[in-house]
Design an enzyme around this catalytic site. Structure first.
Site, PDB file in Angstrom:
ATOM      1  N   SER A 151     -41.387   6.528  -5.507  1.00 16.18           N
ATOM      2  CA  SER A 151     -42.826   6.311  -5.598  1.00 16.18           C
ATOM      3  C   SER A 151     -43.375   6.118  -4.189  1.00 16.18           C
ATOM      4  O   SER A 151     -42.870   5.286  -3.433  1.00 16.18           O
ATOM      5  CB  SER A 151     -43.071   5.059  -6.453  1.00 16.18           C
ATOM      6  OG  SER A 151     -44.429   4.701  -6.477  1.00 16.18           O
ATOM      7  N   LYS A 177     -43.370  10.765  -6.783  1.00 14.52           N
ATOM      8  CA  LYS A 177     -44.585  10.220  -7.408  1.00 14.52           C
ATOM      9  C   LYS A 177     -45.521   9.775  -6.303  1.00 14.52           C
ATOM     10  O   LYS A 177     -45.135   9.031  -5.409  1.00 14.52           O
ATOM     11  CB  LYS A 177     -44.188   9.052  -8.317  1.00 14.52           C
ATOM     12  CG  LYS A 177     -45.277   8.055  -8.650  1.00 14.52           C
ATOM     13  CD  LYS A 177     -44.823   7.137  -9.780  1.00 14.52           C
ATOM     14  CE  LYS A 177     -45.425   5.739  -9.667  1.00 14.52           C
ATOM     15  NZ  LYS A 177     -44.962   4.849 -10.757  1.00 14.52           N
ATOM     16  N   LYS A 179     -49.224   7.949  -5.375  1.00 10.29           N
ATOM     17  CA  LYS A 179     -50.348   7.137  -5.840  1.00 10.29           C
ATOM     18  C   LYS A 179     -51.642   7.863  -5.484  1.00 10.29           C
ATOM     19  O   LYS A 179     -51.777   8.377  -4.356  1.00 10.29           O
ATOM     20  CB  LYS A 179     -50.314   5.768  -5.151  1.00 10.29           C
ATOM     21  CG  LYS A 179     -49.066   4.950  -5.481  1.00 10.29           C
ATOM     22  CD  LYS A 179     -49.150   4.374  -6.880  1.00 10.29           C
ATOM     23  CE  LYS A 179     -47.981   3.431  -7.156  1.00 10.29           C
ATOM     24  NZ  LYS A 179     -48.067   2.836  -8.496  1.00 10.29           N
ATOM     25  N   ASP A 204     -49.812   8.858  -9.902  1.00 15.93           N
ATOM     26  CA  ASP A 204     -50.034   7.577 -10.587  1.00 15.93           C
ATOM     27  C   ASP A 204     -51.381   7.029 -10.133  1.00 15.93           C
ATOM     28  O   ASP A 204     -51.576   6.731  -8.963  1.00 15.93           O
ATOM     29  CB  ASP A 204     -48.910   6.596 -10.246  1.00 15.93           C
ATOM     30  CG  ASP A 204     -49.006   5.283 -11.022  1.00 15.93           C
ATOM     31  OD1 ASP A 204     -49.960   5.106 -11.817  1.00 15.93           O
ATOM     32  OD2 ASP A 204     -48.110   4.419 -10.836  1.00 15.93           O
ATOM     33  N   GLU A 229     -49.893   9.431 -14.468  1.00 15.25           N
ATOM     34  CA  GLU A 229     -49.623   8.089 -14.975  1.00 15.25           C
ATOM     35  C   GLU A 229     -50.912   7.259 -14.963  1.00 15.25           C
ATOM     36  O   GLU A 229     -51.621   7.207 -13.952  1.00 15.25           O
ATOM     37  CB  GLU A 229     -48.556   7.462 -14.065  1.00 15.25           C
ATOM     38  CG  GLU A 229     -47.934   6.181 -14.582  1.00 15.25           C
ATOM     39  CD  GLU A 229     -46.831   5.683 -13.635  1.00 15.25           C
ATOM     40  OE1 GLU A 229     -46.207   6.503 -12.920  1.00 15.25           O
ATOM     41  OE2 GLU A 229     -46.603   4.463 -13.606  1.00 15.25           O
ATOM     42  N   ASP A 254     -48.572   3.399 -18.490  1.00 10.62           N
ATOM     43  CA  ASP A 254     -47.847   2.304 -17.828  1.00 10.62           C
ATOM     44  C   ASP A 254     -48.553   0.999 -18.216  1.00 10.62           C
ATOM     45  O   ASP A 254     -48.197   0.372 -19.234  1.00 10.62           O
ATOM     46  CB  ASP A 254     -47.845   2.560 -16.309  1.00 10.62           C
ATOM     47  CG  ASP A 254     -47.292   1.409 -15.461  1.00 10.62           C
ATOM     48  OD1 ASP A 254     -47.013   0.332 -16.006  1.00 10.62           O
ATOM     49  OD2 ASP A 254     -47.156   1.569 -14.222  1.00 10.62           O
ATOM     50  N   LYS A 278     -41.506  -0.702 -18.257  1.00  6.88           N
ATOM     51  CA  LYS A 278     -41.137  -1.761 -17.316  1.00  6.88           C
ATOM     52  C   LYS A 278     -40.807  -2.982 -18.154  1.00  6.88           C
ATOM     53  O   LYS A 278     -41.696  -3.507 -18.851  1.00  6.88           O
ATOM     54  CB  LYS A 278     -42.300  -2.086 -16.381  1.00  6.88           C
ATOM     55  CG  LYS A 278     -42.670  -0.944 -15.444  1.00  6.88           C
ATOM     56  CD  LYS A 278     -43.841  -1.316 -14.545  1.00  6.88           C
ATOM     57  CE  LYS A 278     -44.208  -0.150 -13.641  1.00  6.88           C
ATOM     58  NZ  LYS A 278     -45.453  -0.397 -12.895  1.00  6.88           N
ATOM     59  N   GLY A 306     -40.787   0.831 -12.012  1.00  8.99           N
ATOM     60  CA  GLY A 306     -40.330  -0.155 -11.041  1.00  8.99           C
ATOM     61  C   GLY A 306     -41.471  -1.036 -10.578  1.00  8.99           C
ATOM     62  O   GLY A 306     -42.646  -0.664 -10.690  1.00  8.99           O
TER      63      GLY A 306
END
Ligand code: OSB
Ligand code: MG
Length: 384
Positions: A151, A177, A179, A204, A229, A254, A278, A306
């Site tokens: 990530s 991934k 952000k 994400d 996400e 998520d 998670k 995570g």
């Protein structure tokens, strides 16, 4: 009680000690919800050290951070709820049934629950993952290696983003991934996709968008993303059910998923197609196993998310990632992506040939805390 907290220890719980810690991150993870009041270079956590009367110990990690940003919990609320309610409810007991009296605080709950499961695994001399059983009470066939990705936070520039991706790909990560946030989305993803036409790529949003942004989100469909996400509200499932039919890209939830009932709602409403699990967000291992079973039985792709865990939390996540229903790469990267050094003697390394991390096989949690490093991290928490 036993229904939700079925695991029993042979020896009763004698003591639980909390260790608040702060750890310098190798790479800060900037997200759409922003920073932790200037402390984002330091990851906060609370470790729970649980001791059974026979001296067996188990460790668990609470992934709540300094501020109520990703979730409403913080290290301080977790210590309050654990010290004043959760821990007294389980002392002297052989199971965690006492937690049934209390609602919420999933990250605090997971810290205690995973410490207990780690202790019971140690007591039975089996790896933690061997305690994970299906609806018929049978242990799962687990994988020896968990598929993983990395990530990457929001960087100041596109060039810096491309440089980090290049480094991660050279290290062997095959799923990236990124952000995203409004104003840092389509152009970023388009540039990365152009530079890397074939990598497994995903975005994400950490709840940064609304249904008014559907035009931009639809443009992402042209980039062959593995998933997007949590595009919409952090508690929302309904509006995601309005968005998913308009997108070709699968939505992964998520923040919005707290129980197996939320997963069922997502599935039945068509609000998303993939689950990021998670264990801290859903309140522990038992709820995680329920979600795993539901996804497995209904063909819903699943991966383990995570929270920049130390080796303690990552060991539990890795045990979950070894389950057969975890079908997509998890946010479980090598130790050197997070901490240098980490708190544990054991170091997680990436198998570059297949973007995996070896599942732990030692009895109990499978990692051991280095006392001197714990002392440094505890002092850093109080100094921050
Ligand atoms: O949204 O998945 C997230 C870290 C902190 C808070 C939220 C998220 C994350 C990550 C970290 O993406 C992934 C990792 O631990 O490798
Ligand atoms: Mg996320």
């Amino acid at each position: 009680m036993a229904e939700h907290y079925p695991l029993q220890s042979a020896s009763p719980i004698r003591r639980v000690t909390l260790h608040p810690i702060a750890m310098p991150l190798v790479e800060v993870l900037v997200t759409s919800f922003g920073s932790d009041a200037g402390r984002d270079a330091l990851r906060a956590a609370v470790l729970a050290e649980l001791e059974l009367a026979d001296g067996t110990t188990g460790w668990g990690e609470c992934v709540a951070s300094w501020s109520p940003a990703y979730s409403y919990e913080t290290t301080q609320t977790a210590m309050h709820v654990l010290n004043d309610y959760f821990i007294p409810a389980v002392i002297g007991k052989h199971d965690l049934g006492g937690l049934k009296a209390y609602r919420g605080h999933p990250m605090a709950r997971m810290a205690l629950e995973s410490a207990f499961w780690a202790a019971v695994a140690a007591e039975r001399n089996v790896p933690l993952g061997d305690l994970f059983t299906d609806s018929a009470g049978r242990p799962y066939q687990r994988k020896a290696r968990a598929l993983v990705g990395v990530s990457i936070g929001i960087q100041p520039t596109l060039d810096e983003t491309l440089a980090i991706i290049d480094k991660r790909i050279k290290e062997g990560y095959r799923r990236i991934k990124l952000k995203i946030k409004p104003g840092w989305d389509y152009e970023l993803m388009h540039a990365v996709r152009s530079a890397y036409p074939d990598i497994l790529l995903m975005a994400d949003a950490n709840s940064a968008y609304t249904l008014d942004d559907v035009a931009m989100l639809k443009k992402l469909d042209g980039l062959n993303l593995l998933m997007i996400e949590q595009p919409l509200g952090y508690l929302d499932i309904y509006q995601h059910s309005k968005l998913q039919p308009q997108l070709g890209t699968p939505i992964c939830l998520d923040e919005s998923i707290h129980t197996v009932d939320d997963v069922r709602l997502m599935h039945e409403l068509g609000a998303g197609k993939i689950i990021n699990l998670k264990p801290g967000r859903v309140g522990g291992i038992v709820e995680s196993l329920k979600i795993h079973r539901y996804c497995h039985e209904n063909g819903i792709p699943l991966w383990i998310g995570g929270m920049l865990e130390t080796g303690v939390g990552r060991a539990a996540n890795l045990a979950l990632a070894s389950l057969p229903g975890v079908t997509l790469p998890s946010d479980l990267s090598a130790t050197n992506r997070y901490y240098d050094p980490d708190l544990t003697y054991e170091v997680f390394t990436l198998n570059a040939e297949d973007s995996t991390i070896d599942v732990l096989t030692a009895a109990g949690l499978g990692v051991r805390v280095v006392p001197e490093r714990l002392a440094v991290a505890t002092a850093a928490y109080y100094a921050a």
